[in-house]
Design a protein around this motif. Sequence first.
Motif, short mmCIF file in Angstrom:
data_model
loop_
_atom_site.label_atom_id
_atom_site.label_comp_id
_atom_site.label_asym_id
_atom_site.label_seq_id
_atom_site.Cartn_x
_atom_site.Cartn_y
_atom_site.Cartn_z
N ARG A 109 0.94 -1.45 -0.01
CA ARG A 109 0.34 -0.03 0.07
C ARG A 109 0.88 1.13 -0.14
NH1 ARG A 109 -3.70 -2.00 2.53
NH2 ARG A 109 -2.66 -1.69 4.66
N LYS A 110 1.80 0.90 1.24
CA LYS A 110 3.01 2.52 0.87
C LYS A 110 3.59 2.62 -0.79
CE LYS A 110 6.55 4.13 3.54
NZ LYS A 110 7.59 4.21 2.76
N THR A 111 4.31 1.30 -1.54
CA THR A 111 4.74 1.85 -2.40
C THR A 111 3.86 2.51 -3.26
OG1 THR A 111 6.39 -0.27 -1.54
CG2 THR A 111 5.80 0.12 -3.35
N ILE A 112 2.89 1.57 -3.24
CA ILE A 112 1.95 2.05 -4.67
C ILE A 112 1.72 3.25 -4.52
CG2 ILE A 112 -0.54 2.25 -5.37
CD1 ILE A 112 -0.32 -0.77 -4.62
N ALA A 113 1.50 4.02 -2.69
CA ALA A 113 0.81 5.55 -3.16
C ALA A 113 2.03 6.59 -2.83
CB ALA A 113 0.60 5.81 -1.58
N GLU A 114 3.68 6.00 -3.16
CA GLU A 114 4.73 6.82 -2.80
C GLU A 114 4.88 6.57 -4.47
OE1 GLU A 114 7.38 5.74 0.68
OE2 GLU A 114 7.70 4.55 -1.39
N SER A 115 4.52 5.90 -5.64
CA SER A 115 4.94 5.94 -7.24
C SER A 115 3.81 5.90 -7.77
CB SER A 115 5.18 4.52 -8.20
OG SER A 115 3.32 3.98 -7.74
N ARG A 116 2.53 6.57 -7.04
CA ARG A 116 1.65 7.25 -7.80
C ARG A 116 1.98 8.97 -7.36
NH1 ARG A 116 -4.14 3.90 -5.98
NH2 ARG A 116 -3.90 2.14 -6.99
N ALA A 117 2.59 8.81 -5.99
CA ALA A 117 2.52 10.57 -6.02
C ALA A 117 3.57 11.08 -6.98
CB ALA A 117 3.03 10.92 -4.68
N LYS A 118 4.73 9.80 -6.75
CA LYS A 118 6.32 10.81 -7.87
C LYS A 118 5.55 10.88 -9.49
CE LYS A 118 9.98 8.27 -7.05
NZ LYS A 118 10.79 7.58 -7.12
N ALA A 119 5.17 9.79 -9.85
CA ALA A 119 4.16 9.15 -11.46
C ALA A 119 3.46 11.36 -11.33
CB ALA A 119 2.60 8.81 -11.20
N ALA A 120 2.49 11.24 -10.36
CA ALA A 120 1.86 13.16 -10.74
C ALA A 120 2.46 13.91 -10.77
CB ALA A 120 1.28 12.81 -9.24
N ARG A 121 3.64 13.63 -9.32
CA ARG A 121 4.81 14.95 -9.79
C ARG A 121 5.17 15.08 -10.60
NH1 ARG A 121 5.81 13.17 -4.32
NH2 ARG A 121 8.04 11.81 -5.21
N ARG A 122 5.78 14.14 -11.33
CA ARG A 122 6.24 14.24 -13.07
C ARG A 122 5.22 14.70 -14.39
NH1 ARG A 122 8.87 8.61 -12.29
NH2 ARG A 122 6.29 8.28 -12.87
N LYS A 123 4.03 14.68 -13.67
CA LYS A 123 3.20 15.12 -14.98
C LYS A 123 2.89 16.39 -14.57
CE LYS A 123 0.54 11.32 -15.95
NZ LYS A 123 -1.23 11.01 -15.65
N ARG A 124 3.24 17.27 -13.82
CA ARG A 124 3.32 18.32 -13.77
C ARG A 124 4.00 19.43 -14.02
NH1 ARG A 124 3.18 19.09 -7.28
NH2 ARG A 124 1.76 17.22 -6.89
#
Length: 124
Positions: A109-124
């Motif tokens: 759960r933590k790993t998925i949340a971190e990877s989603r947050a990282k992907a969202a930062r890349r999209k900005r």
Amino acid sequence: MANKPLRPCLHPGCTALVRSGYCDKHRPPDTARRSAASQSYRHWYRLKIWTDELRPQQLAREPFCRDCARRGLRVYATDVDHVQPHDGDWSKFIDPNNLQSLCHSCHGRKTIAESRAKAARRKR
């Protein structure tokens, strides 16, 4: 040794025959997760310092999942997690104060949340 039989491409509706996976037209592009740069430190988890020292010492120090304990549950930890992702920083990777014990479910759960947050930062 015999060649693998041809099979349809994994892309829904594609009838192109391939040995495995996708045809050239539907092959997914390399993502950041699969790129060579992001894989450069993955081998650290096979090093003796991780397998014989850091990981077992952390599980001995903290045998129960930290996240489950916050919810009042007592679940044995199976995974050792970096509290702050090291992202290839060796000093963060080997810092025992940056490690926590988690059960497999909480770690996922933590790993998925971190990877989603990282992907969202890349999209900005």
